[in-house]
Design an enzyme around this catalytic site. Structure first.
Site, short mmCIF file in Angstrom:
data_model
loop_
_atom_site.label_atom_id
_atom_site.label_comp_id
_atom_site.label_asym_id
_atom_site.label_seq_id
_atom_site.Cartn_x
_atom_site.Cartn_y
_atom_site.Cartn_z
N ARG A 147 -0.59 14.09 -35.02
CA ARG A 147 -1.07 14.65 -33.76
C ARG A 147 -2.57 14.92 -33.91
O ARG A 147 -2.98 15.51 -34.92
CB ARG A 147 -0.33 15.96 -33.46
CG ARG A 147 -0.61 16.49 -32.07
CD ARG A 147 0.04 17.83 -31.86
NE ARG A 147 -0.95 18.90 -32.07
CZ ARG A 147 -0.72 20.17 -31.79
NH1 ARG A 147 0.45 20.56 -31.29
NH2 ARG A 147 -1.65 21.08 -32.00
N TYR A 159 -8.19 25.87 -28.13
CA TYR A 159 -6.91 26.38 -28.62
C TYR A 159 -6.35 25.48 -29.72
O TYR A 159 -6.25 24.27 -29.55
CB TYR A 159 -5.92 26.43 -27.45
CG TYR A 159 -4.57 26.99 -27.81
CD1 TYR A 159 -4.30 28.35 -27.65
CD2 TYR A 159 -3.56 26.18 -28.31
CE1 TYR A 159 -3.07 28.87 -27.98
CE2 TYR A 159 -2.32 26.69 -28.65
CZ TYR A 159 -2.08 28.03 -28.48
OH TYR A 159 -0.85 28.55 -28.81
N ASP A 210 -1.41 17.06 -27.80
CA ASP A 210 -0.84 18.23 -27.12
C ASP A 210 -1.84 18.76 -26.10
O ASP A 210 -2.96 19.14 -26.47
CB ASP A 210 -0.54 19.31 -28.18
CG ASP A 210 0.34 20.43 -27.65
OD1 ASP A 210 0.46 20.55 -26.42
OD2 ASP A 210 0.87 21.19 -28.48
N HIS A 212 -1.18 21.39 -24.26
CA HIS A 212 -0.96 22.85 -24.23
C HIS A 212 -0.84 23.40 -22.81
O HIS A 212 -1.43 24.44 -22.49
CB HIS A 212 -2.07 23.58 -24.99
CG HIS A 212 -2.01 23.37 -26.47
ND1 HIS A 212 -0.93 23.76 -27.23
CD2 HIS A 212 -2.89 22.79 -27.33
CE1 HIS A 212 -1.16 23.45 -28.50
NE2 HIS A 212 -2.32 22.85 -28.59
N GLU A 236 2.04 15.77 -25.07
CA GLU A 236 2.89 16.97 -25.10
C GLU A 236 2.42 18.02 -24.09
O GLU A 236 1.20 18.22 -23.93
CB GLU A 236 2.82 17.55 -26.51
CG GLU A 236 3.62 18.81 -26.71
CD GLU A 236 3.53 19.26 -28.17
OE1 GLU A 236 3.40 18.40 -29.06
OE2 GLU A 236 3.56 20.47 -28.41
N GLU A 262 8.62 23.37 -26.13
CA GLU A 262 8.51 24.39 -27.19
C GLU A 262 8.66 25.81 -26.66
O GLU A 262 9.00 26.70 -27.42
CB GLU A 262 7.19 24.23 -27.96
CG GLU A 262 5.95 24.55 -27.15
CD GLU A 262 4.67 24.30 -27.92
OE1 GLU A 262 4.58 23.27 -28.58
OE2 GLU A 262 3.77 25.16 -27.85
N ARG A 283 11.43 19.15 -26.94
CA ARG A 283 10.84 19.80 -28.12
C ARG A 283 11.36 21.21 -28.36
O ARG A 283 10.68 22.04 -28.98
CB ARG A 283 9.31 19.81 -28.00
CG ARG A 283 8.72 18.41 -27.97
CD ARG A 283 7.25 18.42 -28.27
NE ARG A 283 6.96 18.89 -29.59
CZ ARG A 283 6.50 20.09 -29.90
NH1 ARG A 283 6.25 20.97 -28.97
NH2 ARG A 283 6.29 20.42 -31.15
N GLU A 339 8.12 18.06 -35.90
CA GLU A 339 6.78 18.57 -36.19
C GLU A 339 6.77 19.25 -37.56
O GLU A 339 7.70 19.98 -37.92
CB GLU A 339 6.37 19.59 -35.12
CG GLU A 339 4.98 20.17 -35.35
CD GLU A 339 4.55 21.12 -34.24
OE1 GLU A 339 5.42 21.57 -33.47
OE2 GLU A 339 3.35 21.41 -34.16
N TRP A 402 -2.95 29.04 -21.42
CA TRP A 402 -3.24 29.04 -22.84
C TRP A 402 -4.61 28.49 -23.17
O TRP A 402 -5.05 27.52 -22.61
CB TRP A 402 -2.19 28.20 -23.58
CG TRP A 402 -0.86 28.82 -23.53
CD1 TRP A 402 -0.41 29.84 -24.33
CD2 TRP A 402 0.23 28.50 -22.64
NE1 TRP A 402 0.88 30.16 -24.00
CE2 TRP A 402 1.30 29.37 -22.98
CE3 TRP A 402 0.39 27.59 -21.64
CZ2 TRP A 402 2.53 29.33 -22.33
CZ3 TRP A 402 1.61 27.56 -20.99
CH2 TRP A 402 2.66 28.42 -21.32
#
Ligand code: KDG
Ligand code: MG
Length: 402
Positions: A147, A159, A210, A212, A236, A262, A283, A339, A402
């Protein structure tokens, strides 16, 4: 056999972890991870005050019945705190069942469906040049999937991108820190990053990214399109997924595979995403989605709809969670990727474990149960330290996410 005790252990060997240890009258014990980043004490209190009293005197063999009792018996169903607490109990009971049977837990879940669990590593750096160096480090170490995250030009911090590429820890100060975010700057930057990574590392390395949860569906659709030439394994969390049908719009515009889950804590959070085939990888994790029992239920549903697993495995999920995830990963038919961020040496010492990394794969321990424990004396040397996840504001000061 009866449950005679259950201890909630909060420790901070570099970061906070909450662990449940269930004790039986025959001396067998089991461990479960209950860590919820930034909300550790809420889960610890939920366990101590509402769950442990229910467990005492129960038969540890009755995993499903105990799960149902904790889920339905609370009246207030779901939610990350409740489901992390249930997960810890469920995981610990699977650990005990494995020890009773004299088998590693994956054998109780149907045995091996593969030889090893393919993992993805993390390359994260402020600059693209440093990120490329980090990808090379992982490729040299044997990783088959990476990733890639970088800083965004014009933004101060990003982040999940820390000064040391080998550590990942978005939770920092006791109260949430604030960073500045710009979607236009991000969307202009990311495709160029993957153009360079693909050019340097060729077509075989599996690449992931990702977002986020920071985009809107149409922004995510545009990013997915721009990334298509670089053949990502997944993009992601492109948008927050409370609105599951929001993913329909992304799907209509791009063939870049999507991975989500997640922050989900139950099958209900991903039911539409899975049954409408709006995602490619789910995930959810052992610790945040109700333990081994519920995670397997989610993955079974996903299997019907050509959705594969991609369990969350950041370093705020303890080695107990990772060990449990590997038993699930090894046994299910629709495994995708796991992961993997190695924990710090301090964390590894607090949680002695038998899983091992070799050639891009993780292998669970072959000993009975999960093959992981907690050293309670060592854990006691690392007291809890408040740490919160950060928030983002747009350049005009609007609170983003985030
Ligand atoms: O606690 C938050 C982290 O687990 C999260 O930032 C990690 O997004 C993450 C990932 O994909 O590992
Ligand atoms: Mg993520």
């Amino acid at each position: 056999m009866r449950i005679t005790g259950a201890r909630v252990i909060v420790t901070c060997p570099g970061r906070n972890f909450v662990t449940l240890k269930i004790v039986t009258d025959e001396g067998l014990t089991g461990v479960g991870d209950a860590t919820l980043n930034g909300r550790e004490q809420a889960v610890a209190a939920y366990l101590e005050q509402h769950v442990v009293p229910v467990l005492l005197g129960r038969d540890p063999a009755r995993i499903e019945d105990t799960w149902q009792a904790l889920y339905k018996g609370a009246y207030w169903r779901r939610g990350p705190v409740t489901m992390s607490a249930i997960a810890a109990v469920d995981t610990a009971l699977w650990d005990i069942k494995g020890k009773v049977a004299g088998l590693p837990v994956y054998q109780l879940l149907g045995g091996r469906s593969r030889d090893g669990v393919t993992v993805y590593g993390h390359a994260a750096a402020e600059t693209v040049d440093d990120a490329l160096t980090d990808v090379a480090r992982l490729v040299d170490a044997g990783y088959r999937a990476v990733r890639v995250q970088t800083g965004v030009p014009g933004l101060g911090t990003t982040y999940g991108v820390s000064a040391d590429p080998r550590t990942y820890e978005p939770a920092g100060s006791a109260l949430p820190a604030e960073a500045v975010w710009s979607t236009p700057r991000y969307l202009a930057h990311v495709p160029a990053v993957f153009a360079r990574v693909r050019a340097e590392f060729g077509p075989d390395l599996r690449l992931l990214h990702d977002a986020h949860h920071r985009l809107t569906p149409i922004e995510a659709a545009a990013l997915g399109r721009d990334l298509e030439p670089y053949r990502l394994t997944w993009l992601e969390d492109p948008v927050p997924a409370e609105l599951q049908e929001g993913y329909r719009l992304i799907r209509q515009h791009t063939t870049t595979p999507l991975a989500v889950g997640e922050v989900f804590n139950s099958i209900w959070d991903c039911r539409r995403l899975i049954t409408e085939q709006l995602i490619d990888y789910i995930r959810t994790s052992v610790v945040h989605a109700g333990g081994i029992s519920h995670l397997r239920r989610i993955f079974d549903l996903a299997n019907l709809y050509h959705v594969r697993s991609g369990s969350h495995g950041a370093t705020d999920l303890s080695p107990v969670c990772l060990a449990a995830a590997l038993h699930v990963d090894l046994s299910i038919p629709n495994f995708g990727l796991q992961e993997y961020m190695p924990h710090s040496a301090e964390t590894d010492a607090v949680f002695p474990h038998g899983y091992r990394f070799a050639g891009g794969y993780l292998h669970p321990a072959e000993e009975p149960g999960l093959g992981v424990d907690i050293d309670e004396d060592l854990a006691a040397r690392y007291p809890y330290r408040p740490a919160s996840l950060p928030v983002n504001r747009l350049e005009d000061g609007t609170l983003h996410s985030w």
